[in-house]
Design an enzyme around this catalytic site. Structure first.
Site, short mmCIF file in Angstrom:
data_model
loop_
_atom_site.label_atom_id
_atom_site.label_comp_id
_atom_site.label_asym_id
_atom_site.label_seq_id
_atom_site.Cartn_x
_atom_site.Cartn_y
_atom_site.Cartn_z
N GLY A 44 0.83 -1.20 0.00
CA GLY A 44 0.00 0.00 0.00
C GLY A 44 0.86 1.24 0.00
N ASN A 45 0.24 2.40 -0.08
CA ASN A 45 0.98 3.66 -0.11
C ASN A 45 1.77 3.91 1.17
OD1 ASN A 45 0.28 4.78 -2.71
ND2 ASN A 45 -1.82 4.81 -1.92
N THR A 46 1.28 3.44 2.31
CA THR A 46 1.92 3.70 3.59
C THR A 46 2.65 2.47 4.13
OG1 THR A 46 0.17 5.28 4.09
CG2 THR A 46 1.52 4.54 5.94
N ASN A 47 2.00 1.31 4.04
CA ASN A 47 2.56 0.08 4.61
C ASN A 47 2.54 -1.06 3.62
OD1 ASN A 47 3.05 0.76 7.50
ND2 ASN A 47 0.87 1.22 7.44
N TYR A 136 -15.43 -2.51 -15.13
CA TYR A 136 -14.99 -1.13 -15.27
C TYR A 136 -14.74 -0.84 -16.74
CZ TYR A 136 -14.40 0.35 -10.45
OH TYR A 136 -14.63 0.75 -9.17
N GLY A 143 -7.18 -0.47 -9.01
CA GLY A 143 -6.05 -0.93 -8.20
C GLY A 143 -6.17 -2.40 -7.82
N ASP A 145 -5.53 -3.74 -5.07
CA ASP A 145 -6.14 -3.90 -3.75
C ASP A 145 -7.66 -4.02 -3.86
OD1 ASP A 145 -6.30 -1.21 -4.60
OD2 ASP A 145 -6.27 -0.44 -2.54
N ARG A 146 -8.24 -3.27 -4.78
CA ARG A 146 -9.69 -3.32 -4.95
C ARG A 146 -10.12 -4.63 -5.62
NH1 ARG A 146 -12.33 1.63 -7.02
NH2 ARG A 146 -14.08 0.69 -5.92
N ASP A 165 -12.56 -0.49 2.22
CA ASP A 165 -11.16 -0.63 2.57
C ASP A 165 -10.68 0.67 3.19
OD1 ASP A 165 -8.38 -0.89 2.67
OD2 ASP A 165 -8.26 -1.95 0.76
#
Length: 181
Positions: A44-47, A136, A143, A145-146, A165
């Protein structure tokens, strides 16, 4: 339905998302047999959430900070130290699954997987057979993650269902009764 709260939300998210995607993918089939050891990396962007699964059972869970400036060797040594600390050999890993929303780090992580685990990782991305029909207009904008959230929710609860999320950004998803996202 009422579901019992998992031990930690982060660990449950990694477990649910990555195992469901692995079960549905055309490259891996996770069984309850112990010879299947899958390393999952949810970037992810942070972790970066990392877990090691023996079949469907999570053996270890680690959380690292996502650092775009870190090299493949730095990430590799961090993981080797975590494996060593838990008295695990990297040789037990039989497959690697990556879900990443940070494209700038993908090459670094893939290189780390080849150098330290001796294998090519599988990435969750549009085109991977997951059992979910992505509706879509441009699936490449979605992403990983989605995608993983949708696969896990549909695998666990069927459809229709929604996902929420709470990552760096909060995202919502909807899956139809037919498995369309």
């Amino acid at each position: 339905r009422v579901y019992q709260r998992p031990p930690t939300a982060a660990a449950a998210t990694v477990y649910i998302r990555d195992c469901a995607v692995l079960r549905q993918s055309m490259f891996f089939y996770v069984t309850d047999r112990s010879e299947t050891m899958i390393l999952t990396l949810d970037i992810g962007n942070t972790n970066m959430k990392t877990a090691l699964f023996d079949g469907m059972e999570m053996q270890e869970y680690w959380r690292l900070s996502t650092n775009r400036n870190r090299t493949s060797d730095e990430y590799g040594m961090v993981l080797m130290n975590l494996f060593s600390h838990h008295k695990l050999s990297p040789d037990v890993v039989t497959g690697i699954m990556i879900s990443s929303v940070v494209p700038q780090i993908n090459f670094t992580i893939e290189h780390m997987c080849r150098s330290y685990f001796g294998m090519e990782p599988m990435k969750i991305e549009p085109g991977v057979k997951t059992g979910i029909n992505i509706r879509y207009e441009n699936p490449r904008e979605l992403g990983s993650d989605r995608i993983a959230n949708a696969v896990a929710a549909y695998e666990l609860y069927g459809g229709p269902c929604i996902t929420i999320d709470f990552g760096t950004a909060t995202s919502f998803g909807a899956i139809s009764a037919k498995g369309e996202f």
